[in-house]
Structures are given as structure tokens and as C-alpha cells.
Design an enzyme around this catalytic site. Structure first.
Site, PDB file in Angstrom:
ATOM      1  N   GLU A 135       0.863  -1.166   0.000  1.00 45.06           N
ATOM      2  CA  GLU A 135       0.000   0.000   0.000  1.00 45.06           C
ATOM      3  C   GLU A 135       0.905   1.222   0.000  1.00 45.06           C
ATOM      4  O   GLU A 135       1.788   1.335   0.855  1.00 45.06           O
ATOM      5  CB  GLU A 135      -0.894  -0.012   1.248  1.00 45.06           C
ATOM      6  CG  GLU A 135      -1.835   1.161   1.235  1.00 45.06           C
ATOM      7  CD  GLU A 135      -2.796   1.208   2.418  1.00 45.06           C
ATOM      8  OE1 GLU A 135      -2.809   0.259   3.226  1.00 45.06           O
ATOM      9  OE2 GLU A 135      -3.525   2.216   2.501  1.00 45.06           O
TER      10      GLU A 135
ATOM     11  N   ARG B 218       5.567 -12.943   9.691  1.00 52.81           N
ATOM     12  CA  ARG B 218       6.205 -11.683   9.362  1.00 52.81           C
ATOM     13  C   ARG B 218       7.529 -11.580  10.105  1.00 52.81           C
ATOM     14  O   ARG B 218       7.773 -12.283  11.071  1.00 52.81           O
ATOM     15  CB  ARG B 218       5.297 -10.498   9.618  1.00 52.81           C
ATOM     16  CG  ARG B 218       4.724 -10.371  10.997  1.00 52.81           C
ATOM     17  CD  ARG B 218       3.611  -9.323  11.084  1.00 52.81           C
ATOM     18  NE  ARG B 218       4.036  -7.985  10.741  1.00 52.81           N
ATOM     19  CZ  ARG B 218       3.413  -7.224   9.832  1.00 52.81           C
ATOM     20  NH1 ARG B 218       2.378  -7.689   9.179  1.00 52.81           N
ATOM     21  NH2 ARG B 218       3.829  -6.013   9.578  1.00 52.81           N
TER      22      ARG B 218
ATOM     23  N   LYS C  34       4.351   0.800   9.866  1.00 57.87           N
ATOM     24  CA  LYS C  34       4.470   1.975   9.001  1.00 57.87           C
ATOM     25  C   LYS C  34       3.867   3.208   9.655  1.00 57.87           C
ATOM     26  O   LYS C  34       4.366   4.312   9.504  1.00 57.87           O
ATOM     27  CB  LYS C  34       3.753   1.720   7.663  1.00 57.87           C
ATOM     28  CG  LYS C  34       4.630   1.022   6.645  1.00 57.87           C
ATOM     29  CD  LYS C  34       4.043   1.131   5.255  1.00 57.87           C
ATOM     30  CE  LYS C  34       2.937   0.126   5.053  1.00 57.87           C
ATOM     31  NZ  LYS C  34       2.485   0.041   3.648  1.00 57.87           N
TER      32      LYS C  34
HETATM   33  P1  ATP Z   1      -0.203  -1.737   6.754  1.00 55.27           P
HETATM   34  O1  ATP Z   1      -1.004  -2.698   5.938  1.00 55.27           O
HETATM   35  O2  ATP Z   1      -0.491  -1.746   8.198  1.00 55.27           O
HETATM   36  O3  ATP Z   1      -0.095  -0.374   6.168  1.00 55.27           O
HETATM   37  P2  ATP Z   1       1.976  -3.406   6.011  1.00 55.27           P
HETATM   38  O4  ATP Z   1       3.356  -3.349   6.568  1.00 55.27           O
HETATM   39  O5  ATP Z   1       1.206  -4.661   6.014  1.00 55.27           O
HETATM   40  O6  ATP Z   1       1.262  -2.249   6.762  1.00 55.27           O
HETATM   41  P3  ATP Z   1       1.687  -3.371   3.160  1.00 55.27           P
HETATM   42  O7  ATP Z   1       2.010  -2.279   2.216  1.00 55.27           O
HETATM   43  O8  ATP Z   1       0.291  -3.862   3.184  1.00 55.27           O
HETATM   44  O9  ATP Z   1       2.082  -2.822   4.570  1.00 55.27           O
HETATM   45  O10 ATP Z   1       2.695  -4.573   2.961  1.00 55.27           O
HETATM   46  C1  ATP Z   1       2.947  -5.166   1.721  1.00 55.27           C
HETATM   47  C2  ATP Z   1       3.312  -6.593   1.908  1.00 55.27           C
HETATM   48  O11 ATP Z   1       4.427  -6.725   2.766  1.00 55.27           O
HETATM   49  C3  ATP Z   1       2.175  -7.395   2.530  1.00 55.27           C
HETATM   50  O12 ATP Z   1       1.979  -8.542   1.753  1.00 55.27           O
HETATM   51  C4  ATP Z   1       2.653  -7.738   3.894  1.00 55.27           C
HETATM   52  O13 ATP Z   1       2.197  -9.001   4.272  1.00 55.27           O
HETATM   53  C5  ATP Z   1       4.183  -7.712   3.743  1.00 55.27           C
HETATM   54  N1  ATP Z   1       4.808  -7.333   5.002  1.00 55.27           N
HETATM   55  C6  ATP Z   1       4.574  -6.230   5.730  1.00 55.27           C
HETATM   56  N2  ATP Z   1       5.289  -6.237   6.873  1.00 55.27           N
HETATM   57  C7  ATP Z   1       6.009  -7.383   6.885  1.00 55.27           C
HETATM   58  C8  ATP Z   1       6.940  -7.983   7.800  1.00 55.27           C
HETATM   59  N3  ATP Z   1       7.283  -7.393   8.946  1.00 55.27           N
HETATM   60  N4  ATP Z   1       7.477  -9.175   7.467  1.00 55.27           N
HETATM   61  C9  ATP Z   1       7.158  -9.766   6.316  1.00 55.27           C
HETATM   62  N5  ATP Z   1       6.293  -9.271   5.417  1.00 55.27           N
HETATM   63  C10 ATP Z   1       5.713  -8.079   5.687  1.00 55.27           C
END
Ligand code: ATP
Ligand code: MG
Length: 566
Positions: A37, A263, A273
Site C-alpha cells: 500500500e 512476518r 508503518k
Molecule cells: P499496513 O497494511 O499496516 O499499512 P503493512 O506493513 O502490512 O502495513 P503493506 O504495504 O500492506 O504494509 O505490505 C505489503 C506486503 O508486505 C504485505 O503482503 C505484507 O504481508 C508484507 N509485510 C509487511 N510487513 C512485513 C513484515 N514485517 N514481514 C514480512 N512481510 C511483511
């Protein structure tokens, strides 16, 4: 595209994909996607997901799509879209021509929603957000049907169209899937598919005032793109029944398989984030690329190499249970890589002036120095030597403790690549008593660092020639957070857990002259100190270095004690 490390152990997703290919599922094709995102910069956790998504596709002659999940216009920005692409490329991955945006599918998503309404599987709900929460029930109590659940298909179609046309204010209506308000899985209790948002979108402007929710947009986007394996983190496990429900109801071209993995959580590192944005907005760090940030751009600016990050992601493996990885492992992977590639140079961070009384005034010699003992092909360079030098303040003690073998009054040490040096006197500031200069002698017979009479010295110290050295600013970093698991406390006070000593700026450091003109991003090992990288703030005449990592390797120690115990 980096080649996969064939010696790396397998993991459950590798195994699933290998089995799918053996059975010729999806015609043997492997298509994955990375769906960020664009509401912030990518961090080391995303790097793990990127290595898995792009890495597994590459290993299987497949392709990984980059898809921006841009369904929440109020939090998203084009700056993030650009930084995300830069960071993925820098990590060494390539989406070829497969760059997509969920917003590309807004019309298709709308049409699929209409299909669901027509099939009696979705309805327009007019409960307020508070009422909806009330009707939703809890983990232990079932929810209640919304009074709008029984609206006719015709009425739903009419209202949904008018939602799109902008007739209603935000919060007036939502479109919800009609599933089961008594489901044990809260995600299945008639989840919202669309909400009204009168907000401009960075790609579709004011074309839309209804926006799809993640759970609906994500699975349908996957299906539209022909994704075969939709890999995501564990928090989506409870969403998988919904992912499958939408695709089962709709006539989509295919039905991708969602697979969840743990994760990455890293000690002393914040991975949310939202909180990282807070750090930036509240000026606790200079920006998203502050070298203390766990963002890819911060790590890059700090001096990390893409190779070290990829190696780290491979070593931590892919598991089904969340855990906390020791940041010492990341630093270990970095040192291992920099040890192979970084040129050694001499730099004095806390200079102490040394005058060699028996070295002729005005004389200068070039000393030959090895660029990298790990890699002979990196050759040698000349380092100027003269009567007045700087050495590290820490390398001298007027009153040395028992285990201190470096310079002290009457003591002889080796100057790296140069001569034996003996301290004969100390000059102090009359007022403060601080040592401001050492008077020394050298032995001309020891050029190159060895005495013809075979006498030994116990230590070798680094130096720079005062007349030739160039001044620099050096920034030393430590963990940004004091606590090993700063992410654990959701509502904790960010500022209170910050490490007040996470940045120390040293001015007046002295660097050997071969580094004049070094460009931002160049990496060096300052002998005996650590790895350093030229910072973006460097200007002509003002070199600025970031300490990437020290030489001390706590991970190696952890491994040794683990082996010792086994
Ligand atoms: P949010 O959705 O809360 O804004 P997010 O870190 O999940 O935060 P995304 O942009 O949705 O942000 O993440 C993109 C991809 O990265 C998703 O598929 C998510 O599962 C993966 N991802 C995010 N954080 C981690 C992490 N700490 N370890 C592994 N994969 C991650
Ligand atoms: Mg997310």
C-alpha cells in the site's frame, strides 16, 4: 535478477510450489505478486516479503507482479509509489512489465460487485459505523443481521449506483457481502466491500467516491492478474475464508491460492508503518531515509548492501510461526559482505597530535597499504607519512592499565604500514591538564613495520599524516529504540522508548587523503573501527560519513556459544 542460492534449505512455501509444479497445477506457471500500500516507505520486513515473492517466482521461471494496493486515497501518496519502486529495484528485483495498481481495476471491481448484488450475495447497508460495530457481535457472541440485509436486489442496485454517483455523504451507506452474521470468524460477518469516501485519488482523481476494501479488492485483483500463489503474512490467515468466498461466488478467470508466512520482527526495531510515519512527522528522525530507520532507504543510506539484506532474508527462513529475530544476525550478514568488498582505509575519529622528533621536517614518504587483505585484486595504494601525525586518542594512555598494550610513555608500537614509534613525552594543556600532543621518536630501520633485530611490539595502531589528511564529519549510530521489542506495546509512548544516544556526530575527524572526492554511497572499512559509507550530505570540501556497522560481531559470539553448548 539475483540467482537463488541453491544451497539454501527448503521451506514450506518452496515445497508447496515444487509440488504444484510437479502436478502441473496452473499449467506449471508460477505467478506471485508483491502488493504494497503506497502509504509509507518499505522497511526490512517488506524486504523479507519481497525476497519471498520475487525470489520464488524467479526460482520457478515465473514472474512477480508489483501491484500497488491503492484503495485508501486519504493515506496514499505518489512519493511512496516512487520510493517503493526504487527500493525494490535496489534490492535487485524486477517486475518486468508487470506493474499494476488496484485502482486500474476499479471499474471491474465495481462490475463484480454488481454481479454479487444481482446474485443476492451483497447488499447496501445503512447502519452507522457505531451501529455496525454493535451488530457485529464479539468473539464469543454472534452478530445480528442488519435490518437492511433484506433489501431487494433492485433497491440494492439502485442505491449502489447512487453511491457511486456521489449522492450520499460519507458514512451514509456501505456495500456489504451477505455471508453469515453468526460465523465464528468475524471476517465473515457480512464484511464491508465498499465505503463512501469523497477524496481525490492520486491516480483516478475525483472519478470515484466509493472505494473497495482490501479484502474484496485484493483477491479479485489477484484473480484478474492470474496470480497462482498469493503469499502474505500470518495476520491474513483469518481472512483466507473470505478471500476464497469472494472468488467462489464470482466468475473470475482463476482462483489463486493464498499462503501465509510469519512476518519479520527484528529486535530493537519498529516495523509499523504508522509508527514510522510518526517518527518522521514528530522529527525524531530526519526523514524516512534517516540512517537509523529500518526502511530500505534508511538502510541504503546507512551503507547496507542489497546482497547483505538478501542473504539475511534467506538465512532467517520462512516459518509459520511469528518470532523475534536478533538484529545481530542482520549486522552479521552485512559485515560478512562488506568484509569482502569494502576497501580498507585509515581514519582517525578522535585525533591526537603526534610529533616525531627525529623525523626530518618537510620530508614526506609514500607508504604502500593493502586495499583489502580478503581480495588481492583490489591492489594497494600509497599513504603519505610525515613528521606530524594524528592517532586515535584512545590508542594512548598516560597511565596504562595492565592489559593496555597500545601507546604509553616509553612504550613502542607499530604504525600500520609504516614504522615503529616510541612515545618520549607528553604535552598537556596547562589549564585543563588534557593531553594535547605526544612527542615521539621512530626507528628508521623498521620501515614496512618490522624490526631487523627481530624485536617485537605488542600492538599496531592506525594514523594519518596531519599535513595530508582531510577533515570529515562522522556520524555514529546506535539502535533507535532502547527496548528489544519496541513494537510489542501498541499504544506505548514512542518518544519514551527512543534511545537518546542513537546518533553521535563527530566533527574534526581526519581521513587519509585517498578519500578526497569520495562520492555518496561509497563504502569503506576504517581500519580497526568499522564500516563507513559516504553520506548524501557530503558537499565539495566537506566529507560526511555514516558508520554502517562496527567491526565487533555479537552474532558470531552468539553462534560460538550456541555451538559450544550443543
Ligand atoms: P499496513 O497494511 O499496516 O499499512 P503493512 O506493513 O502490512 O502495513 P503493506 O504495504 O500492506 O504494509 O505490505 C505489503 C506486503 O508486505 C504485505 O503482503 C505484507 O504481508 C508484507 N509485510 C509487511 N510487513 C512485513 C513484515 N514485517 N514481514 C514480512 N512481510 C511483511
Ligand atoms: Mg498490509
Amino acid at each position: 535478477m539475483p540467482t537463488p542460492d541453491t544451497t539454501s534449505p527448503s521451506h514450506f512455501i518452496r515445497d508447496i510450489i515444487a509440488e504444484d509444479r510437479r502436478q502441473n497445477k496452473n499449467g506449471g506457471r508460477v505467478v506471485t505478486r508483491f502488493p504494497p500500500e503506497p502509504n509509507g516507505y518499505l522497511h526490512i520486513g517488506h524486504a523479507k516479503a519481497i525476497c519471498i515473492d520475487f525470489g520464488l517466482a524467479a526460482e520457478n521461471n515465473g514472474v512477480c507482479h508489483l501491484r500497488f494496493d491503492d484503495t485508501n486515497p486519504t493515506k496514499e501518496d505518489i512519493e511512496y509509489v516512487e520510493s517503493i519502486q526504487d527500493d525494490i529495484r535496489w534490492l535487485g528485483f524486477d517486475w518486468r512489465d508487470k506493474l499494476f495498481y488496484a485502482s486500474d481495476y476499479f471499474e471491474q471491481l465495481y462490475q463484480y460487485a454488481v454481479q454479487l448484488i444481482k446474485a443476492g450475495k451483497a447488499y447496501v447497508c445503512s447502519l452507522s459505523p457505531d451501529e455496525m460495530r454493535e451488530y457485529r457481535g464479539t468473539l464469543t457472541e454472534p452478530g445480528k443481521d442488519s435490518p437492511y440485509r433484506t433489501r431487494s436486489v433492485a433497491e440494492n442496485l439502485d442505491l449502489f449506483e447512487r453511491m457511486r454517483a456521489g449522492e450520499f455523504p460519507e458514512g451514509a451507506h456501505t456495500l456489504r457481502a451477505k455471508i453469515d452474521m453468526a460465523s465464528g470468524n468475524l471476517n465473515m460477518r457480512d464484511p464491508v466491500m465498499y465505503r463512501i469516501l469523497h477524496a481525490s485519488h492520486h491516480r483516478t482523481d475525483d472519478q470515484w467516491c466509493i472505494y473497495p476494501m482490501y479484502d474484496y479488492a485484493h483477491c479479485v485483483s489477484d484473480a484478474i492478474e492470474g496470480i497462482t500463489h498469493s503469499l502474505c503474512t500470518l495476520e491474513y490467515e483469518d481472512h483466507r475464508p473470505l478471500y476464497d468466498w469472494f472468488l467462489d461466488q464470482l466468475q473470475t478467470p482463476c482462483h489463486p491460492q493464498q499462503i501465509e508466512f510469519a512476518r519479520l520482527n527484528l529486535s530493537y526495531t519498529m516495523m509499523s508503518k504508522r509508527k514510522l510515519l510518526q517518527l518522521v512527522n514528530q522529527r525524531h528522525v530526519s526523514n524516512w531515509d534517516d540512517p537509523r530507520m529500518p526502511t530500505i532507504s534508511g538502510l541504503r543510506r546507512r551503507g547496507y548492501t542489497p546482497e547483505s539484506i538478501r542473504t539475511f532474508c534467506e538465512r532467517i527462513g520462512v516459518a509459520k510461526r511469528n518470532s523475534l529475530v536478533d538484529i545481530a544476525l542482520l549486522e552479521h550478514c552485512l559485515r560478512e559482505d562488506l568484509n569482502k568488498r569494502a576497501q580498507r582505509v585509515m581514519a582517525v575519529l578522535h585525533p591526537l597530535r603526534v610529533v616525531i622528533e627525529n623525523y626530518p621536517e618537510g620530508q614526506m614518504e609514500d607508504m604502500e597499504a593493502v586495499n583489502n587483505p580478503e581480495d588481492a585484486s583490489m591492489g594497494t595504494r600509497q599513504v603519505p607519512f610525515s613528521r606530524v601525525l594524528y592517532i586515535e586518542r584512545d590508542d594512548f594512555r598516560e597511565d596504562p592499565p595492565r592489559q593496555f598494550f597500545r601507546l604509553a610513555p616509553g612504550r613502542e608500537v607499530r604504525l600500520r604500514y609504516a614504522y615503529y614509534l616510541t612515545c618520549t613525552g607528553v604535552v598537556k594543556d596547562e589549564r585543563t591538564g588534557e593531553v594535547v600532543e605526544l612527542r615521539c621518536t621512530y626507528d628508521p630501520a623498521t620501515r614496512g613495520g618490522w624490526a631487523p633485530d627481530g624485536r617485537q611490539v605488542k600492538s599496531t595502531i592506525h594514523w594519518v599524516s596531519a599535513a595530508h589528511a582531510i577533515p570529515a564529519q562522522v556520524r555514529l549510530y546506535d539502535h533507535l529504540f532502547l527496548t528489544p521489542d519496541p513494537g510489542a506495546d501498541e499504544d506505548g509512548d514512542l518518544a519514551a522508548s527512543l534511545n537518546p544516544k542513537s546518533l553521535e556526530v563527530l566533527r574534526g575527524c581526519q581521513i587519509e587523503p585517498s578519500l578526497a572526492g569520495a562520492t555518496p554511497g561509497s563504502r569503506y572499512q576504517f581500519e580497526r573501527q568499522g564500516y563507513f559509507c559516504v553520506d548524501l550530505d557530503t558537499r565539495p570540501g566537506t566529507l560526511v560519513f555514516n558508520r554502517t556497522v562496527t567491526l565487533r560481531d555479537t552474532w558470531a559470539r552468539i553462534e560460538r556459544t550456541q555451538k559450544g553448548r550443543a
